[in-house]
Design a protein around this motif. Structure first.
Motif, PDB file in Angstrom:
ATOM      1  N   LEU A 484       0.635   4.011  10.554  1.00 21.02           N
ATOM      2  CA  LEU A 484       1.696   3.875   9.959  1.00 21.02           C
ATOM      3  C   LEU A 484       1.165   2.388   8.910  1.00 21.02           C
ATOM      4  O   LEU A 484       1.899   2.661   7.567  1.00 21.02           O
ATOM      5  CB  LEU A 484       3.017   3.045  10.587  1.00 21.02           C
ATOM      6  N   SER A 485       0.753   1.778   9.655  1.00 23.26           N
ATOM      7  CA  SER A 485      -0.373   0.399   8.394  1.00 23.26           C
ATOM      8  C   SER A 485      -0.522   1.219   7.680  1.00 23.26           C
ATOM      9  O   SER A 485      -1.040   0.618   6.191  1.00 23.26           O
ATOM     10  CB  SER A 485      -0.590  -0.472   9.227  1.00 23.26           C
ATOM     11  N   LEU A 486      -1.659   2.104   8.309  1.00 27.19           N
ATOM     12  CA  LEU A 486      -2.570   2.374   7.009  1.00 27.19           C
ATOM     13  C   LEU A 486      -2.125   3.032   5.781  1.00 27.19           C
ATOM     14  O   LEU A 486      -2.654   3.039   4.869  1.00 27.19           O
ATOM     15  CB  LEU A 486      -3.976   3.133   7.780  1.00 27.19           C
ATOM     16  N   GLU A 487      -0.667   3.881   6.437  1.00 26.99           N
ATOM     17  CA  GLU A 487      -0.801   5.350   5.172  1.00 26.99           C
ATOM     18  C   GLU A 487       0.568   4.255   4.347  1.00 26.99           C
ATOM     19  O   GLU A 487       0.440   4.645   3.118  1.00 26.99           O
ATOM     20  CB  GLU A 487       0.592   5.943   5.688  1.00 26.99           C
ATOM     21  N   LYS A 488       1.213   2.831   4.669  1.00 26.60           N
ATOM     22  CA  LYS A 488       1.807   2.061   4.241  1.00 26.60           C
ATOM     23  C   LYS A 488       0.028   1.537   2.888  1.00 26.60           C
ATOM     24  O   LYS A 488       1.049   1.098   1.278  1.00 26.60           O
ATOM     25  CB  LYS A 488       2.483   0.650   4.285  1.00 26.60           C
ATOM     26  N   LEU A 489      -0.419   0.286   3.546  1.00 26.52           N
ATOM     27  CA  LEU A 489      -1.539   0.074   2.514  1.00 26.52           C
ATOM     28  C   LEU A 489      -2.205   1.063   1.358  1.00 26.52           C
ATOM     29  O   LEU A 489      -2.411   0.909   0.158  1.00 26.52           O
ATOM     30  CB  LEU A 489      -3.050   0.408   3.401  1.00 26.52           C
ATOM     31  N   GLN A 490      -2.387   2.544   2.136  1.00 30.33           N
ATOM     32  CA  GLN A 490      -2.365   3.322   0.617  1.00 30.33           C
ATOM     33  C   GLN A 490      -1.755   3.670  -0.400  1.00 30.33           C
ATOM     34  O   GLN A 490      -1.879   3.899  -0.942  1.00 30.33           O
ATOM     35  CB  GLN A 490      -2.692   4.836   1.931  1.00 30.33           C
ATOM     36  N   GLU A 491      -0.150   3.896  -0.099  1.00 31.98           N
ATOM     37  CA  GLU A 491       0.091   4.298  -0.853  1.00 31.98           C
ATOM     38  C   GLU A 491       1.199   2.401  -1.500  1.00 31.98           C
ATOM     39  O   GLU A 491       2.095   2.736  -2.535  1.00 31.98           O
ATOM     40  CB  GLU A 491       1.336   4.306  -0.066  1.00 31.98           C
ATOM     41  N   GLY A 492       0.455   1.401  -1.163  1.00 34.32           N
ATOM     42  CA  GLY A 492       0.471  -0.057  -1.628  1.00 34.32           C
ATOM     43  C   GLY A 492       2.439  -0.452  -1.384  1.00 34.32           C
ATOM     44  O   GLY A 492       2.502  -1.289  -2.249  1.00 34.32           O
ATOM     45  N   GLN A 493       2.422   0.165  -0.465  1.00 29.80           N
ATOM     46  CA  GLN A 493       3.965  -0.948   0.373  1.00 29.80           C
ATOM     47  C   GLN A 493       3.677  -2.134   0.513  1.00 29.80           C
ATOM     48  O   GLN A 493       4.744  -2.554   0.908  1.00 29.80           O
ATOM     49  CB  GLN A 493       4.445   0.409   1.477  1.00 29.80           C
ATOM     50  N   ILE A 494       2.472  -3.077   0.702  1.00 32.25           N
ATOM     51  CA  ILE A 494       2.373  -4.074   2.119  1.00 32.25           C
ATOM     52  C   ILE A 494       1.958  -4.827   0.753  1.00 32.25           C
ATOM     53  O   ILE A 494       1.232  -4.864  -0.167  1.00 32.25           O
ATOM     54  CB  ILE A 494       1.591  -3.917   2.371  1.00 32.25           C
ATOM     55  N   ASN A 495       2.389  -5.631   0.424  1.00 32.43           N
ATOM     56  CA  ASN A 495       2.427  -7.414   0.070  1.00 32.43           C
ATOM     57  C   ASN A 495       2.072  -8.488   0.388  1.00 32.43           C
ATOM     58  O   ASN A 495       3.149  -8.617   1.593  1.00 32.43           O
ATOM     59  CB  ASN A 495       3.425  -7.207  -1.667  1.00 32.43           C
ATOM     60  N   ALA A 496       1.146  -9.333   0.156  1.00 32.40           N
ATOM     61  CA  ALA A 496       1.583 -11.050   0.339  1.00 32.40           C
ATOM     62  C   ALA A 496       2.773 -11.903   0.563  1.00 32.40           C
ATOM     63  O   ALA A 496       2.592 -12.207  -0.950  1.00 32.40           O
ATOM     64  CB  ALA A 496       0.093 -11.483   0.806  1.00 32.40           C
ATOM     65  N   HIS A 497       3.125 -12.899   1.178  1.00 29.54           N
ATOM     66  CA  HIS A 497       5.088 -13.348   0.763  1.00 29.54           C
ATOM     67  C   HIS A 497       4.602 -14.521   1.711  1.00 29.54           C
ATOM     68  O   HIS A 497       4.785 -14.749   2.243  1.00 29.54           O
ATOM     69  CB  HIS A 497       6.002 -12.452   1.488  1.00 29.54           C
ATOM     70  N   PRO A 498       3.616 -15.421   0.309  1.00 27.82           N
ATOM     71  CA  PRO A 498       3.563 -16.834   1.353  1.00 27.82           C
ATOM     72  C   PRO A 498       4.466 -17.138   1.010  1.00 27.82           C
ATOM     73  O   PRO A 498       5.089 -17.344   0.343  1.00 27.82           O
ATOM     74  CB  PRO A 498       1.807 -17.537   0.362  1.00 27.82           C
ATOM     75  N   LEU A 535       0.513 -22.398   3.418  1.00 30.21           N
ATOM     76  CA  LEU A 535       1.090 -21.462   2.866  1.00 30.21           C
ATOM     77  C   LEU A 535       0.500 -20.661   3.239  1.00 30.21           C
ATOM     78  O   LEU A 535      -0.775 -20.041   2.203  1.00 30.21           O
ATOM     79  CB  LEU A 535       0.942 -22.670   1.009  1.00 30.21           C
ATOM     80  N   LEU A 536       1.154 -19.460   3.274  1.00 33.92           N
ATOM     81  CA  LEU A 536       0.378 -18.662   3.489  1.00 33.92           C
ATOM     82  C   LEU A 536       1.311 -17.270   4.582  1.00 33.92           C
ATOM     83  O   LEU A 536       2.932 -17.873   4.749  1.00 33.92           O
ATOM     84  CB  LEU A 536      -0.676 -17.708   4.919  1.00 33.92           C
ATOM     85  N   ASP A 537       1.197 -16.369   4.642  1.00 33.88           N
ATOM     86  CA  ASP A 537       1.653 -14.805   4.895  1.00 33.88           C
ATOM     87  C   ASP A 537       1.827 -14.761   6.604  1.00 33.88           C
ATOM     88  O   ASP A 537       0.207 -14.604   6.454  1.00 33.88           O
ATOM     89  CB  ASP A 537       1.420 -13.121   4.199  1.00 33.88           C
ATOM     90  N   PRO A 538       3.001 -15.703   6.976  1.00 35.23           N
ATOM     91  CA  PRO A 538       2.754 -15.351   8.746  1.00 35.23           C
ATOM     92  C   PRO A 538       2.521 -14.003   8.827  1.00 35.23           C
ATOM     93  O   PRO A 538       1.841 -13.844  10.045  1.00 35.23           O
ATOM     94  CB  PRO A 538       4.035 -16.222   8.990  1.00 35.23           C
ATOM     95  N   SER A 539       3.297 -13.193   8.752  1.00 34.89           N
ATOM     96  CA  SER A 539       3.235 -11.648   9.440  1.00 34.89           C
ATOM     97  C   SER A 539       1.557 -11.209   9.057  1.00 34.89           C
ATOM     98  O   SER A 539       1.511 -10.863  10.004  1.00 34.89           O
ATOM     99  CB  SER A 539       4.423 -10.376   8.806  1.00 34.89           C
ATOM    100  N   VAL A 640     -12.335 -15.587   8.832  1.00 40.32           N
ATOM    101  CA  VAL A 640     -10.951 -15.276   7.683  1.00 40.32           C
ATOM    102  C   VAL A 640     -11.530 -16.619   6.940  1.00 40.32           C
ATOM    103  O   VAL A 640     -11.303 -17.661   7.663  1.00 40.32           O
ATOM    104  CB  VAL A 640     -10.572 -14.664   8.873  1.00 40.32           C
ATOM    105  N   THR A 641     -12.017 -16.125   5.643  1.00 41.92           N
ATOM    106  CA  THR A 641     -11.209 -17.176   4.644  1.00 41.92           C
ATOM    107  C   THR A 641     -10.709 -16.958   4.278  1.00 41.92           C
ATOM    108  O   THR A 641      -9.535 -15.590   3.277  1.00 41.92           O
ATOM    109  CB  THR A 641     -12.835 -17.674   3.426  1.00 41.92           C
ATOM    110  N   LEU A 642      -9.149 -17.836   3.703  1.00 40.34           N
ATOM    111  CA  LEU A 642      -7.684 -17.765   2.773  1.00 40.34           C
ATOM    112  C   LEU A 642      -8.003 -18.512   2.491  1.00 40.34           C
ATOM    113  O   LEU A 642      -7.187 -19.856   2.709  1.00 40.34           O
ATOM    114  CB  LEU A 642      -7.017 -17.412   4.401  1.00 40.34           C
ATOM    115  N   PRO A 643      -7.194 -18.665   1.183  1.00 42.13           N
ATOM    116  CA  PRO A 643      -6.876 -19.891   0.475  1.00 42.13           C
ATOM    117  C   PRO A 643      -5.337 -20.249   0.740  1.00 42.13           C
ATOM    118  O   PRO A 643      -4.572 -19.422   0.949  1.00 42.13           O
ATOM    119  CB  PRO A 643      -6.230 -18.832  -1.312  1.00 42.13           C
ATOM    120  N   ILE A 644      -4.413 -21.458   0.613  1.00 48.07           N
ATOM    121  CA  ILE A 644      -3.805 -21.965   0.877  1.00 48.07           C
ATOM    122  C   ILE A 644      -3.125 -22.778   0.072  1.00 48.07           C
ATOM    123  O   ILE A 644      -3.693 -23.202  -1.008  1.00 48.07           O
ATOM    124  CB  ILE A 644      -3.910 -22.515   2.177  1.00 48.07           C
TER     125      ILE A 644
END
Length: 644
Positions: A484-498, A535-539, A640-644
């Motif tokens: 399901l995650s792969l499908e949502k990623l393919q369809e652009g349904q997942i976005n980051a919400h920090p 500041l980041l997307d916890p999910s 893993v390096t992430l901007p905060i």
């Protein structure tokens, strides 16, 4: 009485203004005022009073200001000292008008005789001369001209033998002698190389005959040109110097340029003519006179032109279009416009001409372009043919390009189809393999639960098989979650919400969630140096950490340590997950983030090949990056390096 009249007559006949004062003393014998007892007519005129009304009056009553007047002070001083006194005073008359007086005071017993001379005009002249001198000095010091004043030096017979510098201003000092002070020096000593008999004659004529001169002189020691003007001044002369080196260089360059242009105009194969306007008494342009023909123009124009004495556009009337040509030249002169045109001569030649403004007139340049125009016409025809061929070639190329594009699109579609088919096969293979094991576990455990239900005292075995069923169901749920995650990623349904997150709490909850999946004696160590909220997307962060920890647990085995190190800077979070597992070969590391890819050494371990692919996508959504390093049978480290 006769003596007084005689004395009055003598005073009136005097060319000087005379007044006689009698000293008035106080009871102590000190002079306190002065009484006018006699005066003449000239004194009355100078001091503006009537003789009949002032005789017998005290000075303090007679003059406004009284004892504060300078004349009163002078009278008192001579009465006290008895010494003659001469002075110039600026005072006022009885009518209030200020004047300058020269006063001579003499004492005779108790009488003081004052002789006045009105020097107002002289003083005014001195003031004016002082102003002129001040103005001259200011001009002398501030002018941009170099100025040198010379005084004639004469021998015993009065003949001029030299000239002495008596004054020089700052600019003259800089122009002529730099920092050397030449005041007081002789002309022949300061400029020995410049003083010739002609120079001395020129200077002497200015001094003795008043004949000024103006010359332009090149001063070799300074390598400069000067404009020098000499004018008489007393028994000498004043010279003004202006540095004209820049102008002379410009004139020389202009002359060289003019000569060069003249040589060019005579050597080129272009006809050149210049014209000047002819105006009537009202200033209106009625014609243009030719002022210059170069050799090419002379050889190109009819010989009859040179037989016309007044060579104007109207008198020559070339090709019978004098009026049109005058109108055209008038427009060029009036507007500054440059006109380019082709004209055809009676013999069929094509003449190209350019008419431009030059000074107050115009310049006409022309050249025979008959062959060029024919070549251009042929080239134009050839160009049209070439264009037609090019258009057809382009149309053919477009058609071929469209065919090529269609072929490429077909190949891309086939490639996509092949990829989809391959993914479908891999998905079916993986799903059949991954689903078979938990489903088999569920079926086996269910059958055993049915048998254990008929036998007493089998509760422990029932609980064991129920836990196996739960684990199998959880595994199936994880597999479906990845699909399901792969499908949502393919369809652009997942976005980051920090949002602001307590990282310590989030990491702790995630590690606790994984604890149930640990192998015997397998531990997780956490080192967290981030303080406060970030500041980041916890999910997304939780899913990334769960996936990395699940892989570390799955591929490490019992008795190993999994390490999590997290550090933060002002703008960056760095998370390192390190295990002591089976590791990944260098060849497999290249494909580890691809969909459905699994390393060769994990074929016997459950997995979909989607975990790291999904993690990579999540990290990208959060604007970060992920790096992997691994060694077989040593372990794997993911950073893993992430901007905060």
């Amino acid at each position: 009485m006769e003596t007084r009249l005689l004395l009055q007559g003598i005073l009136d006949a005097s060319p000087d203004a005379i007044s006689v004062f009698e000293t008035v003393y106080d009871e102590l014998g000190a002079p306190i005022d002065f009484r006018l007892i006699m005066t003449n007519k000239l004194s009355s005129q100078i001091l503006s009073f009537s003789t009949d009304h002032v005789i017998g009056q005290l000075f303090s009553e007679l003059i406004p200001g009284g004892v504060h007047d300078e004349r009163f002070k002078a009278l008192k001083l001579i009465s006290e000292t008895g010494q003659p006194l001469d002075r110039e005073v600026f005072t006022y008359r009885t009518d209030g008008v200020y004047i300058w007086l020269k006063a001579s005071l003499r004492q005779f017993e108790e009488f003081i005789v004052v002789t006045y001379t009105d020097i107002s005009q002289r003083k005014e002249a001195e003031v004016q001369r002082e102003k002129q001198d001040t103005l001259l000095e200011r001009v002398f010091s501030t002018t941009l001209l170099g100025i040198i004043v010379y005084q004639a030096v004469r021998n015993h017979t009065g003949d001029i033998t030299d000239f002495r510098i008596v004054q020089i201003n700052r600019v003259g000092q800089e122009l002529i002698s730099g920092s050397t002070n030449v005041t007081g020096q002789l002309l022949t000593h300061v400029f020995p190389e410049s003083v010739t008999p002609a120079t001395m004659t020129r200077f002497t004529n200015v001094c003795e005959k008043g004949i000024p001169f103006e010359i332009e002189y090149f001063y070799l020691p300074l390598n400069k040109w000067y404009n020098i003007v000499g004018v008489p001044l007393g028994d000498g002369l004043m010279l003004t110097y202006v540095d004209i080196t820049a102008r002379k260089l410009a004139e020389e360059a202009s002359l060289q340029q003019s000569n060069l242009l003249l040589r060019i105009s005579e050597s080129v194969k272009i006809g050149i003519l210049t014209t000047e306007p002819v105006r009537d008494e009202t200033g209106r342009i009625t014609d243009f006179r030719y002022t210059y023909f170069n050799e090419q123009a002379k050889s190109s124009l009819p010989a009859s032109w040179y037989q016309i004495p007044d060579q104007t556009v109207r008198s020559i009337n070339h090709l019978g279009n004098a009026d049109q040509m005058i109108e055209l030249l008038n427009r060029v002169v009036g507007t500054g416009e440059t006109v380019r045109r082709d004209t055809k001569s009676p013999d069929g030649k094509v003449i190209f001409s350019v008419i431009s403004k030059l000074g107050t007139g115009a310049i006409i340049t022309f050249v025979d372009v008959t062959q060029q125009r024919r070549a251009e016409e042929q080239a134009r025809y050839s160009a049209e043919l070439e264009q037609e061929v090019a258009d057809r070639t382009q149309a053919l190329s477009r058609t071929l390009s469209e065919l090529e594009q269609s072929r490429n699109e077909l190949e891309r579609a086939l490639a996509v189809e092949r990829e989809l088919s391959e993914l479908k096969v891999r998905f079916v293979s993986m799903a059949s393999h991954e689903f078979r094991t938990p489903l088999t576990t569920i079926l086996t455990s269910t059958s055993l639960l049915e048998k254990y239900a008929e036998i007493d005292n089998q509760q422990d075995r029932q609980v064991k098989h129920i836990e196996r069923i739960k684990t199998a169901v959880k595994h199936l749920n994880d597999i479906l979650e990845e699909f399901l995650s792969l499908e949502k990623l393919q369809e652009g349904q997942i976005n980051a919400h920090p949002v602001a997150v307590d990282l310590s709490q989030l990491v702790g909850e995630t590690v606790n969630y994984i604890q149930d999946a640990l192998e015997p004696r397998q531990t997780i160590e956490v080192a967290l140096s981030c303080v406060g909220t970030i500041l980041l997307d916890p999910s997304l962060f939780r899913k990334i950490l769960i996936n990395l920890l699940s892989n570390a647990v799955k591929y490490s085995g019992g008795g190993t340590v999994i390490t999590i190190r997290i550090s933060c800077t002002d703008k960056l979070l760095t998370m390192i997950v390190q295990d002591q597992g089976i590791g990944i070969s260098p060849e497999d590391q290249k494909h580890l983030f691809e969909r459905f890819f699994r390393a060769k050494n994990v074929s016997t371990i459950q997995g979909t090949g989607l975990g790291l692919h999904i993690v990579n996508r999540y990290v990208g959504l959060m604007g970060g990056q992920i790096d992997l390093s691994s060694e077989l049978n040593v372990g794997t480290t993911l950073t893993v390096t992430l901007p905060i």
